[in-house]
Structure formats: C-alpha cells, structure tokens
Design a protein around this motif. Structure first.
Motif, PDB file in Angstrom:
ATOM      1  N   VAL A  89       3.386 -12.094  14.426  1.00 26.06           N
ATOM      2  CA  VAL A  89       2.076 -12.195  15.061  1.00 26.06           C
ATOM      3  C   VAL A  89       1.025 -11.992  13.970  1.00 26.06           C
ATOM      4  O   VAL A  89       1.219 -11.208  13.034  1.00 26.06           O
ATOM      5  CB  VAL A  89       1.914 -11.143  16.191  1.00 26.06           C
ATOM      6  CG1 VAL A  89       2.055  -9.733  15.651  1.00 26.06           C
ATOM      7  CG2 VAL A  89       0.572 -11.298  16.881  1.00 26.06           C
ATOM      8  N   THR A  90      -0.074 -12.721  14.066  1.00 26.60           N
ATOM      9  CA  THR A  90      -1.151 -12.591  13.082  1.00 26.60           C
ATOM     10  C   THR A  90      -1.887 -11.275  13.289  1.00 26.60           C
ATOM     11  O   THR A  90      -2.269 -10.930  14.406  1.00 26.60           O
ATOM     12  CB  THR A  90      -2.146 -13.759  13.225  1.00 26.60           C
ATOM     13  OG1 THR A  90      -1.444 -14.986  12.987  1.00 26.60           O
ATOM     14  CG2 THR A  90      -3.277 -13.633  12.224  1.00 26.60           C
ATOM     15  N   VAL A  91      -2.044 -10.530  12.213  1.00 31.68           N
ATOM     16  CA  VAL A  91      -2.763  -9.257  12.256  1.00 31.68           C
ATOM     17  C   VAL A  91      -3.666  -9.190  11.023  1.00 31.68           C
ATOM     18  O   VAL A  91      -3.613 -10.043  10.150  1.00 31.68           O
ATOM     19  CB  VAL A  91      -1.796  -8.049  12.269  1.00 31.68           C
ATOM     20  CG1 VAL A  91      -0.957  -8.027  13.532  1.00 31.68           C
ATOM     21  CG2 VAL A  91      -0.893  -8.057  11.047  1.00 31.68           C
ATOM     22  N   ASN A  92      -4.477  -8.161  10.966  1.00 28.48           N
ATOM     23  CA  ASN A  92      -5.289  -7.901   9.770  1.00 28.48           C
ATOM     24  C   ASN A  92      -5.338  -6.392   9.601  1.00 28.48           C
ATOM     25  O   ASN A  92      -6.291  -5.743  10.021  1.00 28.48           O
ATOM     26  CB  ASN A  92      -6.681  -8.506   9.912  1.00 28.48           C
ATOM     27  CG  ASN A  92      -7.543  -8.256   8.688  1.00 28.48           C
ATOM     28  OD1 ASN A  92      -7.026  -7.994   7.607  1.00 28.48           O
ATOM     29  ND2 ASN A  92      -8.849  -8.302   8.858  1.00 28.48           N
ATOM     30  N   LEU A  93      -4.290  -5.856   8.998  1.00 29.84           N
ATOM     31  CA  LEU A  93      -4.150  -4.412   8.871  1.00 29.84           C
ATOM     32  C   LEU A  93      -4.210  -4.028   7.395  1.00 29.84           C
ATOM     33  O   LEU A  93      -3.489  -4.587   6.568  1.00 29.84           O
ATOM     34  CB  LEU A  93      -2.817  -3.951   9.473  1.00 29.84           C
ATOM     35  CG  LEU A  93      -2.609  -4.274  10.958  1.00 29.84           C
ATOM     36  CD1 LEU A  93      -1.208  -3.865  11.387  1.00 29.84           C
ATOM     37  CD2 LEU A  93      -3.657  -3.560  11.800  1.00 29.84           C
ATOM     38  N   GLN A  94      -5.061  -3.070   7.088  1.00 28.26           N
ATOM     39  CA  GLN A  94      -5.239  -2.650   5.704  1.00 28.26           C
ATOM     40  C   GLN A  94      -4.294  -1.494   5.369  1.00 28.26           C
ATOM     41  O   GLN A  94      -3.828  -0.772   6.243  1.00 28.26           O
ATOM     42  CB  GLN A  94      -6.691  -2.216   5.470  1.00 28.26           C
ATOM     43  CG  GLN A  94      -7.715  -3.260   5.863  1.00 28.26           C
ATOM     44  CD  GLN A  94      -7.517  -4.578   5.160  1.00 28.26           C
ATOM     45  OE1 GLN A  94      -7.440  -4.618   3.930  1.00 28.26           O
ATOM     46  NE2 GLN A  94      -7.422  -5.656   5.924  1.00 28.26           N
ATOM     47  N   GLY A  95      -4.040  -1.324   4.091  1.00 26.89           N
ATOM     48  CA  GLY A  95      -3.195  -0.215   3.667  1.00 26.89           C
ATOM     49  C   GLY A  95      -3.035  -0.207   2.166  1.00 26.89           C
ATOM     50  O   GLY A  95      -3.840  -0.786   1.425  1.00 26.89           O
ATOM     51  N   ARG A  96      -2.019   0.458   1.704  1.00 28.69           N
ATOM     52  CA  ARG A  96      -1.685   0.447   0.288  1.00 28.69           C
ATOM     53  C   ARG A  96      -0.170   0.499   0.164  1.00 28.69           C
ATOM     54  O   ARG A  96       0.532   0.897   1.095  1.00 28.69           O
ATOM     55  CB  ARG A  96      -2.344   1.614  -0.454  1.00 28.69           C
ATOM     56  CG  ARG A  96      -1.871   2.985  -0.036  1.00 28.69           C
ATOM     57  CD  ARG A  96      -2.464   4.047  -0.964  1.00 28.69           C
ATOM     58  NE  ARG A  96      -2.000   5.379  -0.581  1.00 28.69           N
ATOM     59  CZ  ARG A  96      -2.643   6.188   0.227  1.00 28.69           C
ATOM     60  NH1 ARG A  96      -3.784   5.805   0.770  1.00 28.69           N
ATOM     61  NH2 ARG A  96      -2.169   7.381   0.534  1.00 28.69           N
ATOM     62  N   LEU A  97       0.312   0.099  -0.998  1.00 24.97           N
ATOM     63  CA  LEU A  97       1.758   0.050  -1.185  1.00 24.97           C
ATOM     64  C   LEU A  97       2.122   0.496  -2.586  1.00 24.97           C
ATOM     65  O   LEU A  97       1.282   0.554  -3.490  1.00 24.97           O
ATOM     66  CB  LEU A  97       2.291  -1.360  -0.906  1.00 24.97           C
ATOM     67  CG  LEU A  97       1.775  -2.511  -1.750  1.00 24.97           C
ATOM     68  CD1 LEU A  97       2.482  -2.621  -3.098  1.00 24.97           C
ATOM     69  CD2 LEU A  97       1.928  -3.828  -0.994  1.00 24.97           C
ATOM     70  N   MET A  98       3.396   0.820  -2.739  1.00 27.50           N
ATOM     71  CA  MET A  98       3.921   1.227  -4.032  1.00 27.50           C
ATOM     72  C   MET A  98       5.079   0.315  -4.397  1.00 27.50           C
ATOM     73  O   MET A  98       5.982   0.080  -3.590  1.00 27.50           O
ATOM     74  CB  MET A  98       4.397   2.682  -3.977  1.00 27.50           C
ATOM     75  CG  MET A  98       4.946   3.191  -5.313  1.00 27.50           C
ATOM     76  SD  MET A  98       5.617   4.864  -5.179  1.00 27.50           S
ATOM     77  CE  MET A  98       4.115   5.777  -4.839  1.00 27.50           C
ATOM     78  N   LEU A  99       5.040  -0.220  -5.610  1.00 28.45           N
ATOM     79  CA  LEU A  99       6.133  -1.033  -6.117  1.00 28.45           C
ATOM     80  C   LEU A  99       7.213  -0.130  -6.708  1.00 28.45           C
ATOM     81  O   LEU A  99       7.037   1.080  -6.833  1.00 28.45           O
ATOM     82  CB  LEU A  99       5.618  -2.000  -7.184  1.00 28.45           C
ATOM     83  CG  LEU A  99       4.474  -2.949  -6.780  1.00 28.45           C
ATOM     84  CD1 LEU A  99       4.157  -3.900  -7.919  1.00 28.45           C
ATOM     85  CD2 LEU A  99       4.820  -3.713  -5.520  1.00 28.45           C
ATOM     86  N   ALA A 100       8.325  -0.726  -7.095  1.00 28.17           N
ATOM     87  CA  ALA A 100       9.423   0.052  -7.690  1.00 28.17           C
ATOM     88  C   ALA A 100       8.977   0.744  -8.974  1.00 28.17           C
ATOM     89  O   ALA A 100       9.508   1.797  -9.348  1.00 28.17           O
ATOM     90  CB  ALA A 100      10.620  -0.862  -7.959  1.00 28.17           C
ATOM     91  N   SER A 101       7.973   0.154  -9.657  1.00 26.85           N
ATOM     92  CA  SER A 101       7.428   0.746 -10.890  1.00 26.85           C
ATOM     93  C   SER A 101       6.571   1.970 -10.611  1.00 26.85           C
ATOM     94  O   SER A 101       6.114   2.626 -11.542  1.00 26.85           O
ATOM     95  CB  SER A 101       6.586  -0.296 -11.627  1.00 26.85           C
ATOM     96  OG  SER A 101       5.470  -0.674 -10.821  1.00 26.85           O
ATOM     97  N   GLN A 102       6.320   2.260  -9.325  1.00 26.54           N
ATOM     98  CA  GLN A 102       5.454   3.336  -8.834  1.00 26.54           C
ATOM     99  C   GLN A 102       3.971   3.016  -9.006  1.00 26.54           C
ATOM    100  O   GLN A 102       3.122   3.881  -8.794  1.00 26.54           O
ATOM    101  CB  GLN A 102       5.802   4.683  -9.471  1.00 26.54           C
ATOM    102  CG  GLN A 102       7.212   5.152  -9.110  1.00 26.54           C
ATOM    103  CD  GLN A 102       7.464   6.597  -9.470  1.00 26.54           C
ATOM    104  OE1 GLN A 102       6.828   7.158 -10.362  1.00 26.54           O
ATOM    105  NE2 GLN A 102       8.397   7.220  -8.772  1.00 26.54           N
ATOM    106  N   ASP A 103       3.650   1.774  -9.375  1.00 25.72           N
ATOM    107  CA  ASP A 103       2.256   1.339  -9.378  1.00 25.72           C
ATOM    108  C   ASP A 103       1.806   1.152  -7.928  1.00 25.72           C
ATOM    109  O   ASP A 103       2.555   0.624  -7.107  1.00 25.72           O
ATOM    110  CB  ASP A 103       2.101   0.018 -10.127  1.00 25.72           C
ATOM    111  CG  ASP A 103       2.352   0.164 -11.624  1.00 25.72           C
ATOM    112  OD1 ASP A 103       2.143   1.274 -12.145  1.00 25.72           O
ATOM    113  OD2 ASP A 103       2.768  -0.826 -12.252  1.00 25.72           O
TER     114      ASP A 103
END
Length: 203
Positions: free
Chosen positions: A24-38
């Motif tokens: 379903v189309t949404v527009n949710l903001q957030g943040r994420l972490m890659l495996a590099s921890q960036d």
C-alpha cells in the motif's frame, strides 16, 4: 475501505515470502542504519507486512541487513532485496504476530482519511529509539505501552488499555491527556509544549 489480503498462503514465518501481501502507498518518515552502522534519514514509499520500498540517500548492498525506525511503526528489520533509483526494497523479518500487527497498522494508515482521523499534530514527529515506556493514570495505575511516534506536543502509543478521551495521563515524566483512540492505541496531547531535551530519554 482498504484491507490487506494475502495473495498467497498468509501463514508466515520469520522468513516469509515478502510478496505474500500487496503493498500500500504510504509516506512515513524515519531513519535507518546500514550494516556499516552509518545512519540515514529515510521515507517508506510503499509497504506490505512482508516488504517495503524506501527512499534513502544511503546505498546498501543486495542482501545487506537493515534496521529502520519508522514513524507510527517503530523498529523494522530486514534484508535488501534490490536497489532502486532513489533507494531500495527490503524484505521484513518478523514473526506471524508482528506481521498481523503491521497489517493492522498499515490498514489504519491507508484508511485514516476515510475514517476521519485528522492529521492534527502541530509539530514535527520524532522517531523514538526507546519505545518501551509506561502510561500512568492519576490514581497511580500503570500500563506498559510502546511509543509509535513522538513530537513536542504529543505522542501516539500502542497500548491495549483505552483510557477515556480527556483522561489525564503521564507518559514517562510528561503530563498530558488522551485526545483520540485509534486501532492500535491512543493519541496523547501534552499539557505543555515539550523541549527536545525533555524527550531525550526516548530519542
């Protein structure tokens, strides 16, 4: 009214087939972490209980493990299925119970305008890192809950108990009142505008 329907057997496992559900189309903001921890700011463009397409400046590798904290949904974990022009698609690692909860949350998000739930938050939403807390009533009763999103003026919490609208409550050390019920829990408006410093225990 929108409702998730599985396109194949919906009995899920922690490694369920992502396309068992339609997105379903949404527009949710957030943040994420890659495996590099960036860490990167991100937004979910569309999503199902099995996978999600995210827009993000970070460029992970295919099969890389991702941890994301998304407004309204909390922590999501999974692996990159493929890269897109502006981000990537990730599968979601979750138990069957977690997928059922995601389906309910996404259904609510997709239907919120039809259900008459206004976007009345006056301040930017913040994505909490610490989501587990307690809701306390004036008589001292305490109920465990999970922060879904947070702003300087209020919060949405996932909780089984539903205090009446207008009930005075305390969320952690912040006082407020219940202003709305929704599928997963309640919305709280703080009595006074909070500072970012006051919210640091959750961020």
């Amino acid at each position: 009214m929108y409702s998730f329907q599985a396109t194949q057997n919906s009995k899920t496992t922690p490694a369920a087939t992502p396309r068992a559900f339609q997105r379903v189309t949404v527009n949710l903001q957030g943040r994420l972490m890659l495996a590099s921890q960036d860490e990167y700011v991100c937004s979910v463009v569309d999503m199902s209980p099995g996978d999600a397409r995210l827009a993000c400046a970070g460029r992970p590798r295919t099969h890389e493990r991702i941890i994301a904290y998304i407004d309204h949904l909390g922590r999501l974990e999974g692996t990159v299925l493929k890269l897109t022009d502006d981000g990537f698609v990730m599968s979601l690692v979750a138990t069957e119970r977690k997928r059922e909860k995601l389906a309910a949350q996404l259904t609510w998000i997709a239907n919120k305008h039809e259900l008459g739930l206004p976007e009345d938050r006056r301040h930017d939403r913040l994505t909490p890192r610490q989501t587990l807390t307690e809701l306390t009533l004036d008589d001292g009763r305490r109920y465990p809950c999970r922060l879904m999103d947070l702003s300087l003026s209020g919060a949405a919490v996932d909780i089984d108990f539903r205090p009446a609208i207008g009930t005075a409550v305390r969320l952690g050390s912040m006082r407020g009142r219940i202003i709305r019920h929704f599928l997963e829990g309640v919305a709280i408006e703080f009595t006074t505008l909070q500072s970012r410093e006051a919210l640091t225990e959750f961020l």
